[in-house]
Enzyme design. Structure first.
Site, PDB file in Angstrom:
ATOM      1  N   HIS A   1     -60.010 -26.615 -53.463  1.00 60.19           N
ATOM      2  CA  HIS A   1     -61.133 -27.438 -52.991  1.00 60.19           C
ATOM      3  C   HIS A   1     -62.244 -27.565 -54.040  1.00 60.19           C
ATOM      4  O   HIS A   1     -63.167 -28.362 -53.855  1.00 60.19           O
ATOM      5  CB  HIS A   1     -61.736 -26.852 -51.711  1.00 60.19           C
ATOM      6  CG  HIS A   1     -60.777 -26.831 -50.555  1.00 60.19           C
ATOM      7  ND1 HIS A   1     -60.191 -27.973 -50.050  1.00 60.19           N
ATOM      8  CD2 HIS A   1     -60.280 -25.802 -49.816  1.00 60.19           C
ATOM      9  CE1 HIS A   1     -59.378 -27.648 -49.051  1.00 60.19           C
ATOM     10  NE2 HIS A   1     -59.408 -26.335 -48.888  1.00 60.19           N
TER      11      HIS A   1
ATOM     12  N   ASP B   1     -50.537 -26.198 -49.527  1.00 60.32           N
ATOM     13  CA  ASP B   1     -51.500 -25.573 -48.607  1.00 60.32           C
ATOM     14  C   ASP B   1     -51.676 -26.488 -47.388  1.00 60.32           C
ATOM     15  O   ASP B   1     -51.465 -27.707 -47.466  1.00 60.32           O
ATOM     16  CB  ASP B   1     -52.839 -25.389 -49.334  1.00 60.32           C
ATOM     17  CG  ASP B   1     -53.859 -24.593 -48.539  1.00 60.32           C
ATOM     18  OD1 ASP B   1     -53.953 -23.380 -48.767  1.00 60.32           O
ATOM     19  OD2 ASP B   1     -54.569 -25.195 -47.690  1.00 60.32           O
TER      20      ASP B   1
HETATM   21  C1  OKP Z   1     -59.411 -23.150 -47.766  1.00 61.59           C
HETATM   22  B1  OKP Z   1     -57.964 -23.291 -48.219  1.00 61.59           B
HETATM   23  C2  OKP Z   1     -61.714 -22.835 -39.495  1.00 61.59           C
HETATM   24  C3  OKP Z   1     -62.696 -22.789 -40.670  1.00 61.59           C
HETATM   25  C4  OKP Z   1     -62.067 -23.353 -41.896  1.00 61.59           C
HETATM   26  C5  OKP Z   1     -62.631 -24.261 -44.119  1.00 61.59           C
HETATM   27  C6  OKP Z   1     -61.226 -24.157 -44.566  1.00 61.59           C
HETATM   28  C7  OKP Z   1     -61.099 -23.781 -46.000  1.00 61.59           C
HETATM   29  C8  OKP Z   1     -59.653 -23.620 -46.368  1.00 61.59           C
HETATM   30  N1  OKP Z   1     -62.341 -22.665 -38.222  1.00 61.59           N
HETATM   31  N2  OKP Z   1     -62.983 -23.416 -43.000  1.00 61.59           N
HETATM   32  O1  OKP Z   1     -57.489 -24.603 -48.334  1.00 61.59           O
HETATM   33  O2  OKP Z   1     -57.029 -22.525 -47.432  1.00 61.59           O
HETATM   34 ZN    ZN Z   2     -55.816 -24.057 -46.798  1.00 65.60          ZN
END
Ligand code: OKP
Ligand code: ZN
Length: 361
Positions: free
Chosen positions: A173, A210
């Protein structure tokens, strides 16, 4: 498979705003420890990361953003803030477009250099992020230097030409100039850039499996044709990162046609998902890539606490086997995966699926 790991990630465990509640981030130190323990238990050799070459980092991130990340905690403390996590307070809205105005105070800068409020910066965030990116760069260097005929495999050991970087915090991200989604430096982009800069490959296939769309990796390479980026992920209409990952995002300028997005509905199973994976392979095959970087998230797992996809344990073996059929030197980079009891085991299952024909002999 050779594993690269740096334990400096341990001191980074920031706060996250999740569904309106301030919690300890899902991206916990235990995630990487669990992956490390599972891989070493299986006998995979581990090497420590070498120092991160900053000329590589500066090819995928802006210099002012890197300086911000390095200084953020110091500025937060100098301005007298007492809270243990530095959070932004405001972001530019769509019609509020003054990119020439960079706030001078830390709270303003935090908004300027981030995509949201699902993670924060704490005292050791930079150290952890730098170590994760260093692991990705080291894994890519190792793959580039592996002995073997042609580009395909190490014919001496008969193992595929591949390495695995246990990166934490994750990276996909992280944009050219913004952090978010638990990510600060884009580890997969660093790996791809290392393969390119070492002249090992003139084009790299970055495959993102992912659960979430890798908006950062897409952003960094969006107008470049030396990286093909393909991602399968939950539809951004209803899932983080919300503003990126639609099928009509295909790259621009020189990069037009070198980005591929496959948004999928909540509840997607491996059977459906893997058909789209094959279509990504077909798409990449025409582009003559010389190496592959896999952004390996395990948050597609049915028991993952932040996702809706329904992968089962054995699906990770099938995934590993399918990745092997791409037949390219491969750098695996750890992304998400938040079900602690399964993350390490599922990583091992992917790796063993990838190496299977060799391991069974
Ligand atoms: C990072 B990676 C869920 C909260 C999720 C953002 C997700 C970040 C994911 N209730 N918060 O791509 O695994
Ligand atoms: Zn993720």
């Amino acid at each position: 498979m050779l594993i690269v790991y740096g334990k400096e990630h341990d001191a980074h465990h920031c706060l996250e705003l999740d569904c309106g509640e301030l919690i300890r981030s899902w991206d916990s130190p235990e995630r990487a420890q669990n992956v490390f323990n599972s891989l070493t238990r299986e006998g995979h050799a581990v090497v420590a990361a070498q120092a991160l070459p900053h000329e590589i980092l500066l090819k995928v991130h802006d210099a002012d953003y890197i300086a911000f990340l390095q200084d953020a905690w110091k500025l937060w403390v100098e301005e007298g803030h007492k809270a243990s996590a530095a959070f932004a307070l405001a972001w530019r809205a769509r019609s509020w477009n003054r990119p020439d105005r960079v706030p001078t105070c830390i709270t303003g800068k935090l908004g300027y250099y981030s995509i949201g409020v699902d993670c924060s910066i704490i005292e050791h965030t930079w150290t952890a992020a730098e170590a994760a990116a260093a692991s990705a760069a080291t894994a890519a260097s190792v793959v580039a230097k592996m002995k073997g005929h042609g580009s395909r495999s190490d014919t001496h050991s008969k193992l595929p030409r591949a390495a695995f970087a246990i990166c934490r915090p994750p990276g996909h991200h992280a944009m050219r100039n913004a952090f978010g989604g638990y990510c600060y430096l884009n580890n997969a982009a660093v790996a791809a850039q290392t393969l390119l800069s070492s002249a090992f490959a003139s084009r790299v296939f970055v495959l993102d499996v992912d659960y979430h769309h890798g908006n950062g990796t897409q952003d960094i390479f969006y107008s470049r044709s030396d990286v093909c980026y393909a991602s399968l992920h939950a539809d951004p209409a209803t899932e983080f990162p919300y503003f990126s990952g639609y099928a009509d995002e295909i790259g621009e300028g020189d990069g037009q046609g070198y980005t591929r997005n496959v948004p999928l509905p909540p509840g997607t199973t491996f059977d459906v998902w893997s058909e789209h994976l094959e279509s990504c392979f077909d798409w990449a095959k025409e582009k003559n890539c010389g190496a592959m970087v896999v952004s390996l998230g395990l948050d597609t797992y049915i028991r993952d606490p932040v996702s809706t996809f329904k992968f089962e344990k054995q699906d990770y073996s099938a995934l590993g086997k399918r990745l092997r059929t791409v037949d390219l030197p491969t750098v695996f980079v750890l992304e998400g995966g938040y079900d602690l009891p399964s993350i390490g085991e599922n990583v091992v299952t992917v790796i063993h699926g990838f190496e299977e024909d060799i391991r069974c002999k």
